[in-house]
Write a protein that holds these residues in place. Structure first.
Motif, short mmCIF file in Angstrom:
data_model
loop_
_atom_site.label_atom_id
_atom_site.label_comp_id
_atom_site.label_asym_id
_atom_site.label_seq_id
_atom_site.Cartn_x
_atom_site.Cartn_y
_atom_site.Cartn_z
N GLU A 157 54.32 9.50 35.13
CA GLU A 157 53.07 8.84 35.08
C GLU A 157 52.61 8.04 36.06
N LEU A 158 53.70 7.15 36.56
CA LEU A 158 53.43 6.05 37.47
C LEU A 158 52.84 6.68 38.98
N PHE A 159 53.50 7.68 39.32
CA PHE A 159 53.02 8.47 40.42
C PHE A 159 51.76 9.13 40.48
N ASN A 160 51.48 9.77 39.09
CA ASN A 160 50.00 10.10 38.88
C ASN A 160 48.87 9.06 38.92
N SER A 161 49.22 7.88 38.07
CA SER A 161 48.11 6.71 38.12
C SER A 161 48.19 6.00 39.22
N ASP A 162 49.11 5.97 40.21
CA ASP A 162 48.98 4.78 41.27
C ASP A 162 48.27 5.34 42.35
N GLY A 163 47.42 6.39 42.41
CA GLY A 163 46.62 6.69 43.25
C GLY A 163 45.07 6.04 43.19
N SER A 164 44.98 5.51 41.96
CA SER A 164 44.00 4.50 41.95
C SER A 164 44.08 3.18 42.73
N LEU A 165 45.05 2.99 43.21
CA LEU A 165 45.38 1.63 43.90
C LEU A 165 46.13 1.92 45.10
N SER A 166 46.49 3.15 45.42
CA SER A 166 47.18 3.40 46.57
C SER A 166 47.85 2.34 47.42
N LEU A 167 49.06 1.82 46.25
CA LEU A 167 49.98 0.94 46.63
C LEU A 167 51.34 1.42 47.03
N THR A 168 51.37 2.86 46.70
CA THR A 168 52.62 3.21 47.09
C THR A 168 52.25 5.00 47.29
N SER A 169 53.20 5.88 47.49
CA SER A 169 53.01 7.02 47.88
C SER A 169 54.34 7.83 47.52
N ASP A 170 54.47 9.23 47.28
CA ASP A 170 55.38 9.94 46.86
C ASP A 170 56.06 10.35 48.22
N ILE A 171 57.68 10.14 48.15
CA ILE A 171 58.42 10.52 49.38
C ILE A 171 59.10 11.52 48.92
N LYS A 172 59.30 12.91 49.55
CA LYS A 172 60.09 13.76 49.04
C LYS A 172 61.52 13.94 49.81
N LEU A 173 62.35 14.54 49.44
CA LEU A 173 63.68 14.74 50.16
C LEU A 173 63.67 15.42 51.45
N SER A 174 62.83 16.03 51.70
CA SER A 174 62.38 16.62 53.15
C SER A 174 61.95 15.69 54.02
N GLU A 175 60.82 14.67 53.64
CA GLU A 175 60.66 13.66 54.44
C GLU A 175 61.74 12.62 54.80
N LEU A 176 62.28 12.31 53.73
CA LEU A 176 63.20 11.16 53.78
C LEU A 176 64.54 11.71 54.80
N PHE A 177 64.87 12.93 54.56
CA PHE A 177 66.10 13.58 55.65
C PHE A 177 65.35 13.43 57.00
N ASN A 178 64.31 13.66 57.20
CA ASN A 178 63.72 13.54 58.71
C ASN A 178 63.80 12.10 58.89
N THR A 179 63.37 11.34 58.39
CA THR A 179 63.28 9.96 58.92
C THR A 179 64.61 9.34 58.90
#
Length: 399
Positions: free
Chosen positions: A156-178
């Protein structure tokens, strides 16, 4: 056929012998912080695991969910401890979220994540969060006590936070690269727990005053956790988090409140944001210019003056541009002061000028804090939604 395809009638294939986690928390152990504590929230298992040895399980409030906890010197050992003491094996293919406790994040990210990167069952689409100010298991147990599993709450948090854009989803693939990058710092969404707003009790028979009662805990997104190498360094919250998402083009929607020419509040809804980064080299040193175009609509006004006039709209656009520019410059200033390129600007320079970047990549840690970065913002108010003139506009006309 049994050799090729296996005996599917065997109990080995029974789902009763497997636990399918939906959310997993990774923390430092309570008694020995060099050990790792693994807390697994299984959303749809038929039977809660039995409490034995160093592994524990709990039934939730009337549903079929369960929580299993174990410890080990490594995540792999903690994983095997679950199977040894609960008579169930973990199948990681269904896991959706990994919650990392704050102390574990401060200690070492790789120590707590290497198993999940290496493990063939785990999916690289797993989402990450940092439990700001808490252990990851605290979030699981608290949400479990509320009657709703932590899986539904995080979703619910990730689905609803798009209305404020104060966070974003980070997947394991992206985290591994960084994590594996020499010049890009890792960022992970942060979540914390706060008290739910109090709800009034019903008045008693003698009509005494209503009182406020707290009604448990709720999860709240708190921007991003930023890492130096593999250790938690700090947090990017509120306005800086919005600036981060604008630079990364991760804005779905946002709300900015500005003042109109008459001192009244106006709510502007950002419906589109497009950031482009230009790169130029001066004396072999890159300089960047971030150009951002913001489209917004007027969501609410508190004045009776005509808002369709050009000078009125220009006044709103100017204020919005100043706010957005400040948000972007704030997150850039923080990144440069900490010498943490979590914005991934070195990757932008590489894509724009790969040959020139190859010559400076080993010096990026010295270049980045001093690099000149200009910010330009253009804002356009497109619509006023259902009505063009304010309510009771005739009052202004009469005066």
């Amino acid at each position: 056929y049994e050799i090729l395809f296996g005996d599917w009638s065997s109990d080995v294939c029974s789902s009763d012998l497997l636990t399918f986690p939906a959310v997993t928390a990774i923390d430092t152990a309570d008694e020995n912080n060099e050990n790792i504590k693994l807390t697994v929230f299984a959303q749809k298992s038929k039977e809660a695991s039995k409490s034995q040895g160093s592994a524990k399980s709990e039934e939730t409030n009337g549903d079929a969910s369960n929580i299993i906890q174990s410890e080990g010197r490594t995540v792999f050992e903690a994983n095997r401890a679950i199977a040894a003491f609960s008579n169930k094996d973990i199948h990681w293919g269904q896991n959706e979220y990994l919650v990392i406790g704050e102390e574990a994040a401060k200690q070492d990210l790789i120590k707590h994540l290497e198993f999940f990167i290496r493990n063939h069952e785990n999916r690289f689409t797993v989402s990450f969060v940092i439990a700001k100010g808490f252990q990851g298991c605290d979030l699981i147990y608290a949400m479990n006590n509320e009657g709703d599993g932590v899986f539904d709450k995080l979703k619910e948090l990730f689905n609803s936070d798009g209305s404020l854009s104060l966070t974003s989803d980070i997947k394991l693939s992206e985290l591994f690269n960084t994590i594996n990058s020499k010049n890009t710092a890792a960022v992970i969404p942060a979540v914390t727990m706060v008290e739910k707003p109090g709800t009034p009790d019903q008045k008693n028979a003698v009509g005494e005053e209503e009182s406020k009662t707290t009604s448990g805990k709720q999860l709240l997104m708190k921007g991003f956790a930023v890492f130096h190498d593999t250790k938690l360094s700090g947090y990017v919250e509120e306005d800086m988090a919005l600036g981060f998402n604008i630079i990364k083009n991760n804005v779905r929607s946002a709300l900015i409140v500005v003042k109109d020419k008459y001192g009244e509040n106006v709510s502007l809804e950002i419906i589109n944001s497009d950031a482009k980064i230009d790169v130029k080299f001066v004396d072999k040193i890159p300089t960047l210019k971030i150009k951002t175009l913001i489209d917004c609509n007027i969501g609410e006004i508190l004045t009776s003056h005509d808002i369709t006039k050009k000078d009125y709209l220009l006044f709103l656009e100017k204020q919005l541009c100043e706010i957005i520019k400040n948000d972007i410059e704030s997150v850039i200033a923080y990144a440069q002061s900490e010498n943490l390129d979590f914005l991934g600007l070195n990757e932008i320079v590489f894509r724009k000028s790969p040959v020139k970047y190859e010559k400076i990549k080993d010096e990026w840690q010295n270049i980045f804090p001093q690099m000149k970065i200009d910010v330009e913002v253009e804002c356009i108010v497109n619509r006023t939604y259902n009505i063009t003139k304010p309510i009771r506009n005739w009052e202004v006309q009469e005066n």
